[in-house]
Design a protein around this motif. Structure first.
Motif, short mmCIF file in Angstrom:
data_model
loop_
_atom_site.label_atom_id
_atom_site.label_comp_id
_atom_site.label_asym_id
_atom_site.label_seq_id
_atom_site.Cartn_x
_atom_site.Cartn_y
_atom_site.Cartn_z
N ALA A 134 -4.03 9.26 -0.33
CA ALA A 134 -3.91 10.61 -0.86
C ALA A 134 -3.29 10.57 -2.26
N SER A 135 -3.69 11.54 -3.09
CA SER A 135 -3.15 11.57 -4.45
C SER A 135 -2.99 13.00 -4.93
N HIS A 136 -2.07 13.18 -5.87
CA HIS A 136 -1.86 14.44 -6.57
C HIS A 136 -1.79 14.14 -8.06
N SER A 137 -2.29 15.04 -8.88
CA SER A 137 -2.05 14.95 -10.32
C SER A 137 -1.01 15.99 -10.69
N ALA A 160 0.84 -1.20 0.00
CA ALA A 160 0.00 0.00 0.00
C ALA A 160 0.88 1.25 0.00
N PRO A 161 0.81 2.07 -1.03
CA PRO A 161 1.59 3.32 -1.03
C PRO A 161 0.98 4.35 -0.08
N LYS A 162 1.81 5.28 0.35
CA LYS A 162 1.31 6.39 1.18
C LYS A 162 0.75 7.52 0.34
N LEU A 163 1.17 7.56 -0.93
CA LEU A 163 0.78 8.65 -1.82
C LEU A 163 0.76 8.12 -3.25
N VAL A 164 -0.20 8.61 -4.04
CA VAL A 164 -0.25 8.29 -5.46
C VAL A 164 -0.05 9.56 -6.27
#
Length: 209
Positions: free
Chosen positions: A131-134, A109-113
């Motif tokens: 959590a994710s950012h584009s 499981a990643p901490k951030l995408v």
């Protein structure tokens, strides 16, 4: 949440210190086949030289990096949406679904995408939100997104090569399903089959004509 600014060196360092998954897609524009996505979590202790936007790499270099990513990454997974799902959902929503599938399929499981582009779906892994950012042009800025773009590109290109072997009259090995003049001529002569995206205008026009 989208990032619409150039990343600073401190941004880059902060991202590399996280257990992050880079995500990218290939195949939104073609008339045939799945839209393919990949999620990759790189191992900071096993760096890979030469990662970049897959479109800026030669086929030979992409293939070599594909093998190295598969060997060295902490985790990677390919997600996809079928032509039927594309026709039902539209290409944007089908792409978001394929990205979600890629992240959900990771074995850690990643901490951030981090997602290439200007939008991101909601991600989860084993029921937990992530959590994710584009990031616009992220495939040339963030190593894990570059790796994802390579995995997705090589995977889909190989699938188009396989489709070419089954339907050589369409020329899929050359145009990869994109709407080129040669592809339009092949469709006009030979028609469409079940791997075509029937909601896409050129295909829909042919079926309705």
């Amino acid at each position: 949440m989208a990032i619409f600014k150039l990343l600073t060196e401190s941004d880059m360092r902060a991202f590399q210190e996280e257990l992050i998954a880079g995500v990218d897609e290939v195949g939104r524009g073609p008339l045939v086949g799945d839209v393919v996505t990949a999620a990759v979590v790189l191992d900071p202790n096993r760096p890979i030289s030469g990662l970049n936007d897959s479109k800026k790499l030669s086929e030979k270099r992409r293939e070599a990096l594909f093998d190295e990513i598969c060997e060295k990454a902490l985790s990677f997974h390919v997600g996809r949406a079928s032509p039927a799902e594309i026709d039902e959902l539209n290409i944007l929503h089908a792409t978001m679904l394929a990205m979600q599938r890629a992240v959900a399929g990771l074995n850690i499981a990643p901490k951030l995408v981090l997602v290439d582009g200007n939008r991101s779906p909601a991600f989860s892994h084993n029921g937990l939100s992530i959590a994710s950012h584009s990031i616009i042009k992220g495939d040339g800025l963030i190593a894990s997104i570059s790796a994802a773009s390579i995995i997705a590109k090589v995977t889909r290109d190989r699938e188009m090569d396989a489709l070419d072997a089954a339907y050589p009259q369409y020329g899929f090995a050359k145009h990869k399903g994109y709407p080129t003049k040669a592809h339009f001529e092949a469709i006009a002569q030979h028609g469409v089959f079940d791997q075509y995206r029937k909601s896409f205008k050129p295909v829909k026009a042919l079926l309705e004509g």
